[in-house]
Structures are given as structure tokens and as C-alpha cells.
Write an enzyme that holds these catalytic residues in place. Sequence first.
Site, PDB file in Angstrom:
ATOM      1  N   GLN A   1       0.846 -12.138  13.931  1.00 54.93           N
ATOM      2  CA  GLN A   1      -0.023 -11.321  14.781  1.00 54.93           C
ATOM      3  C   GLN A   1       0.002  -9.843  14.397  1.00 54.93           C
ATOM      4  OE1 GLN A   1       0.998 -12.046  18.923  1.00 54.93           O
ATOM      5  NE2 GLN A   1       0.748 -14.262  18.697  1.00 54.93           N
TER       6      GLN A   1
ATOM      7  N   HIS B   1       3.206 -10.570  19.611  1.00 54.82           N
ATOM      8  CA  HIS B   1       3.085  -9.644  20.741  1.00 54.82           C
ATOM      9  C   HIS B   1       3.342  -8.183  20.378  1.00 54.82           C
ATOM     10  CE1 HIS B   1       4.088 -13.290  23.579  1.00 54.82           C
ATOM     11  NE2 HIS B   1       3.046 -13.503  22.773  1.00 54.82           N
TER      12      HIS B   1
ATOM     13  N   GLU C   1      -4.132 -11.614  32.450  1.00 48.49           N
ATOM     14  CA  GLU C   1      -4.264 -10.696  33.577  1.00 48.49           C
ATOM     15  C   GLU C   1      -5.095  -9.473  33.233  1.00 48.49           C
ATOM     16  OE1 GLU C   1       0.268 -11.492  35.353  1.00 48.49           O
ATOM     17  OE2 GLU C   1      -0.352  -9.476  34.735  1.00 48.49           O
TER      18      GLU C   1
ATOM     19  N   TYR D   1       4.803  -4.465  36.376  1.00 52.22           N
ATOM     20  CA  TYR D   1       3.773  -5.506  36.454  1.00 52.22           C
ATOM     21  C   TYR D   1       4.329  -6.925  36.301  1.00 52.22           C
ATOM     22  CZ  TYR D   1       0.574  -1.765  37.013  1.00 52.22           C
ATOM     23  OH  TYR D   1      -0.067  -0.670  37.555  1.00 52.22           O
TER      24      TYR D   1
ATOM     25  N   TYR E   1       4.797 -23.361  27.587  1.00 50.95           N
ATOM     26  CA  TYR E   1       4.057 -24.097  26.571  1.00 50.95           C
ATOM     27  C   TYR E   1       4.589 -25.519  26.402  1.00 50.95           C
ATOM     28  CZ  TYR E   1       1.809 -19.743  25.176  1.00 50.95           C
ATOM     29  OH  TYR E   1       1.071 -18.585  25.175  1.00 50.95           O
TER      30      TYR E   1
END
Length: 362
Positions: free
Chosen positions: A81, A143, A235, A245, A256
Site C-alpha cells: 500500500q 495503512h 467511517e 476516534y 477478517y
Amino acid sequence: MSIFNKIILIFLLSFSFVNGKNIEYKVEEVISNLNVPWGMAFLNDKEMIINQKNGWVFILNIETKKLTPVLNQPKVYYYRQGGLLDVQISPNYKKDAWIYFTYVKKIEGKGVTTLSRAKLKEYKLYSWEELLVTKSATRTGAHFGSRITFDEDGHLYFGVGDRGHRPNGQDLNTHAGTIMRLNLDGSIPKNNPFVGKNGLDEIYSYGHRNPQGLFYDKVSKKLYEIEHGPRGGDEINLIEKGKNYGWATISYGKEYSSNKQVGIGTRKKGMQEPIKVYIPSIAPSSLIVYSGKVFKQWKGNLFSGALVLRHLNRIVVDKNSKVIQEDRLLENLDERIRNVIESPNGWLYISTDSGKILRIRP
């Protein structure tokens, strides 16, 4: 893509039912065959700077469709990523000429999300400055975040995901799992919430899994963020100074490997709840609040790309940021939409993981 399919795409007319009115728009292909155009920003009315995930930077003339490579690019860690991520021009670009970048840098075999800035002259970047090499190193390729946005008070915001290590979300001694706020020169605002306290000075909010959309709306004075949940539980959050949060203590997502809830539930005192949850996950990427310059009925609406469910997501919020409507546009294109931006003249430009730049115009 065949010639026939290109003709169909170029002349495709789509319609969306909004507030009792049909909005007619055309979807046009501007260019194709890019390598995951992750970030885009307009330098002026005709030229767009594009970050390819593999590390290449290009300037695209949207009228002639000429694509010019930019020299002296940053050295990026292109892994899973990670790679070259967002690009945004300074809010004072006509005066200071700064262009801001986020990308992944390799340090001792680990990926680290980095914020830098440079200037552009004759298709070459120069005067590079690393503003923040975040404390977010892990060996995972997951991420990294990371979008950039600016407020009207000289602040820059950008985010980093939890880097595949869930406890990072609640750890104020790492930048992973946070939204950060800096001054435009990379210095730390004195009124950041954790300055002089138990936490890193750059942190503005925390408890985030993987923020891939971030936008400050200068009309409403609100900072919106969209992030990937696990299996379900994406979200949209209204970001406020110093708030938690919840990730990974609370979540709307599931594991998963099973149907088990992530965390202790969806609510906990002292943790902020999202204004919108997507179940199942759409896999969101990028976020803007549309100005209404051309499509008047879309004024103040939130737009995000969807990677897994392959559409352009439109969210209508009221003055209190309560979500009152959702539409899923461009599903017929069957494209993983990576980025959406608004041009100076009010058209929408989107990029796809298949390497296209498309525009939505009247």
C-alpha cells in the site's frame, strides 16, 4: 479498452436524482495508461500535477492532454500500500510556490509516512524540505494514509494509518493512527492539543485505522475525514481537536478471519462516534466537500472514491453534519476510484486504479 468502449465512455450521460431534480452530467476520459494516479492537484486552470503510486510525478495539460514527467522526484518506498501518495499546492501558492507531498520512505527496512515540500520550475522539483518523517515505522506494508488539507489559519493537516498494528490507534507516542496538524513551514502550532502533555506535539486527533480522505471545508469551518474499517465499518468522522476516534477499542467492523466484532463494541464514553458508517465496506479513498460552483444542487456535499464497491460516493449532510442522504454514482464504469478533486472551474476530476483520469462536467 476498445475503440467502441472509449466512444461509449466519452459520450456517456449519467443522471442522479437529487432533491427532486435531475442533474445531467457527462463523463469524459482525459487520459489513461497511468500507474495508479494516487494524488492530483491543479497548479492552474490548465495544468494538473499527478502523483503515481510507483514514484513518478507528472504534469498533465488537461486541454492538450500532454503528459510531461517531472524530474528530481522524491525517493519512495513502493511496497504494497506504500509509495508516492498525496500532492497538494500551498494555499499561498501564487506567492510561495510550495507543493506538498506525502510518500513512504524506507528507514532500516521499515516504511515511514513522510511529509515534504518542494518547488517546481521547468518540470523539475527543487528546494526539497522534509517537514516531518513520522514516527510510524513497522515492517508491514499496510495503512500509510495519507491525504493533505489546509485550513484558512496557516495550518496543514495530514494523517497516517495504524500501520497494521492496532494498539497504535490508542498510543499517543506514535504518529500512527493519527491526524496531525502543522504550520505550513513544518513547525508545530503552540495550541496543538498535546503540546507539553503526554503525547506527540504534532497530533491533532487519534484513534484512526487508516485515513485516506481528509478535507477542511472553509465554508463550514469543519474538518472531515474518511477511513477504512476492517471488514465493514468504514467511517466518515468530523475531526475535532484532541478527540479520540476509538480505533481499535471500538469499531463497527468485524474480524477478517471470523464474524467476531472488532473491539468491545461500537461505543465507549470519551470516544467519538462517526457521522457515517459503511457496512459492508466500500473501501473509501479521498474526500472533498464540493463548492457548488457548477452543480448547484451538490453544494456542500461530500464526495469520496470507493475502491472495492467501485463507485463515486456522494453524501449529503445538514448544517449539523448529520448525514441525510447517500448516492452511489458511476457504478456503471466498474472502476476502483482512487481520488476525486474539484477543478478551479468547478468540474470534478477522478482517478482510477486502472490508470485513468476522468472528468465530470455539465
